[in-house]
Design an enzyme around this catalytic site. Sequence first.
Site, short mmCIF file in Angstrom:
data_model
loop_
_atom_site.label_atom_id
_atom_site.label_comp_id
_atom_site.label_asym_id
_atom_site.label_seq_id
_atom_site.Cartn_x
_atom_site.Cartn_y
_atom_site.Cartn_z
N GLU A 38 -91.02 15.83 -6.98
CA GLU A 38 -89.59 15.62 -7.22
C GLU A 38 -88.76 16.83 -6.80
OE1 GLU A 38 -91.95 14.95 -9.42
OE2 GLU A 38 -91.72 12.87 -10.08
N GLN A 44 -92.76 10.58 -22.27
CA GLN A 44 -92.01 10.99 -21.07
C GLN A 44 -90.50 11.06 -21.31
OE1 GLN A 44 -93.44 8.77 -17.61
NE2 GLN A 44 -94.91 10.41 -17.30
N MET A 100 -90.50 40.48 0.91
CA MET A 100 -89.27 41.05 0.40
C MET A 100 -89.51 41.83 -0.90
SD MET A 100 -86.24 41.71 1.04
CE MET A 100 -85.24 40.65 2.09
#
Lengths: 170, 573
Positions: free
Chosen positions: B55, B118, B477
């Site tokens: 998702e 859920q 980085m």
Amino acid sequence: MRHTVTVLVENRFGAFDRVANLFSGKGFNIHSISIGETEIREISRMTIVTEGDDHIIDQVIKQLNRLVDTLKVVNLTEHHRVERELALITVTYQKGNLEEIKNLADIFRAKIVDINNKSITVEVTGPPEKVNAAVNVMMPFGIKEMARSGTVALKRGEQPKPVKKELLLN
Amino acid sequence: MKPTEKTMSGAEIFFEALKREKVEYIFGYPGGANIKIYEQLYDIDHLTHILTRHEQGATHAADAYARATGKTGVALVTSGPGATNTVTGIATAYMDSSPLVVFTGQVQSHLIGNDAFQEADIIGITRPITKHNFLVRDIRELASTIRKAFYLANTGRPGPVVVDLPKDIIAAETTFEYPDTVDIRGYKPNYHGHHNQIKKAAEAVRNAKRPLFYVGGGVIMSNGSEELRVLADEHGIPVTMTLQGLGAYPGDKPLSLGMLGMHGTYWANRATGQCDLLVALGARFDDRVTGKLDTFAKNAYKIHVDIDPSAIDKNIVVDLPIVGDVKHILAGIAAELSGEELDFTEWRAQIDEWRAECPLSYEKADGKLRIPHIIERISEITKGNAVVTTDVGQHQMWTAQYYDFVNPRSLISSGGLGTMGFGLPAALGAAFGVKDRPIVNINGDGGWQMNIQELVTVKHHNLPIKMIVLNNSFLGMVRQWQELFHKEKYSFTDLESSNPDFVAIAEAFGIPSFSTGDVGEVDELLDKAFNKIDGPVFIEFKVEKEDMVFPMVPAGASVSEMIMERLNPKRMV
Ligand SMILES: Cc1ncc(C[n+]2csc(CCOP(=O)(O)OP(=O)(O)O)c2C)c(N)n1
């Protein structure tokens, strides 16, 4: 600095949370928050008393304005205003202290609204400072429980003529 | 309800509403709470559903689709974990003001708050990272809520909107009515800047000796690039851009100073320090741009044009705020100044001197493979015309420095939130939105592993994405900060011994894959990827491990403390 902010907000699911969240999101502690209907039923007025840096409060106000459900945001701190709060204070009832409590309550135009053999509940309304003072004088009796409504406030109407000072006091 | 009126289910209404919103793609993932929508989707042909493999991928893809096209991106996920998996994607879109509508499934209305299976309070969770969100509590409000969601997402300052759809609402029935207009009392974005303010801005440009446009993503979002180009070109006013603003003005033109800020060019930062008029256009004075606030553009008269009143005076107090759509306001200023002869030759000459003094540069003599070289080559091969998505880190900054973006909506990068794992799903979203330009994902070996599952989606749709992993075997980085500011304690940033075989992975997904560490092979591989192979291509470049991105203004420092090169920090004036 202490700020009193009023927010007119749609009375919709989640709208109050969004307003309150914005304060916490900016690291502001909310001293009090009160919510109630306005003259228009689907619009509520939130009165928020908070403390914080002036520059940041300006930011908060801009961001409150940006929220989809807010209609009007005013920092009342910058205006003449009427502020009121209500407190219910329950103190211990002991033989002999009723008279004293009553007398003190009178000074604050407070009312005794409940009494039983163990406790007395006093109701006081007024500007927050007056409520603070009332709480202080009740302290020695032993406050068992207290509820404060939080401040509600409105901007004062335009005052064309100078008004007598006493009238402004409460 | 009149008995003759036909009723529709929530699921039918959902797709009818998306049809009215002219939605072409939705990126999603099914589950229990939204299964009824997927049942309906089975028979829908007016839009295409793209199944991502996570998702988060769906949300980034929808976000990038929006950034690449200007249309609203749409994601559809189930309740609970499906919904919480979108949180990073929503926050990413929020920070970069990308128009996105995320539909989350929710447990049945009567179970909400019961810790049902859920269940997650996605409305509460996403409240601080959405422009607005809705829980639909009545089937009769479904259509109008969807209408509002799309309206809010893509008007004013754009942003993500979440619509939470309880399962019983989707199953309920009502008649369909889609409002033509939206009227939200508390939401009235102001597009037209105040005329007097526009006049004052023009006057300020007229009176300036050293004007500078500081351009953010707002110019691209408002489709104001053309207006910017007209104004800057007519009067020869230099333009510097933020990461999100790159491409708003063509990077290959002399008036472009490239990016400013922490890893901005020397001359852009010098110009910012020395200008006497700074016109901020759809930019927000982010700390990565300004460095230390009280030294930023210290002597300049500052104008701030933004559609969002709350952006004004947020970080920097400006002299002239103009609230409204940047495109309109740029056109307004241009109209005021049109035909006037303004002369900024001296100022431009000064900037060119700075440009010559400290050009962007990297070590070439030792023949080692370095990231800037690869980016330069990609820029040349694609003529600056690709849609480039990046992840976050060194490769992202080098992309900003070395790729000459000539068009708006070309660099798609998580600037505000700095989300690793954005690049690959973003490329797939962009690939659905843009079919006539090359699509490139430039990634680091760290970020590449953060949404690598989307290789399936890329392969399944045979998307022509050229995926470039610049493998320096480090979380580069962070390593750079460790070297410069954290006593060279390379704590958990060395990936060398644990990195997998990237080529084998991409091949396992069925994608043509290449790898090299040889500077001599760069052109050949890029040519293969961009000119010889139609579909997706994966290339790993094994690059120098310990290179650093310069120039660099240390966080919170003032721009004058810019470090120009390793071990030899040449201080700016
Ligand atoms: C989700 C997430 N986690 C952590 C970070 C912190 N972070 C910023 S840059 C970076 C290193 C990225 O390394 P890599 O992907 O290899 O790219 P490079 O810097 O080497 O180009 C990290 C860990 C982040 N931005 N996002």
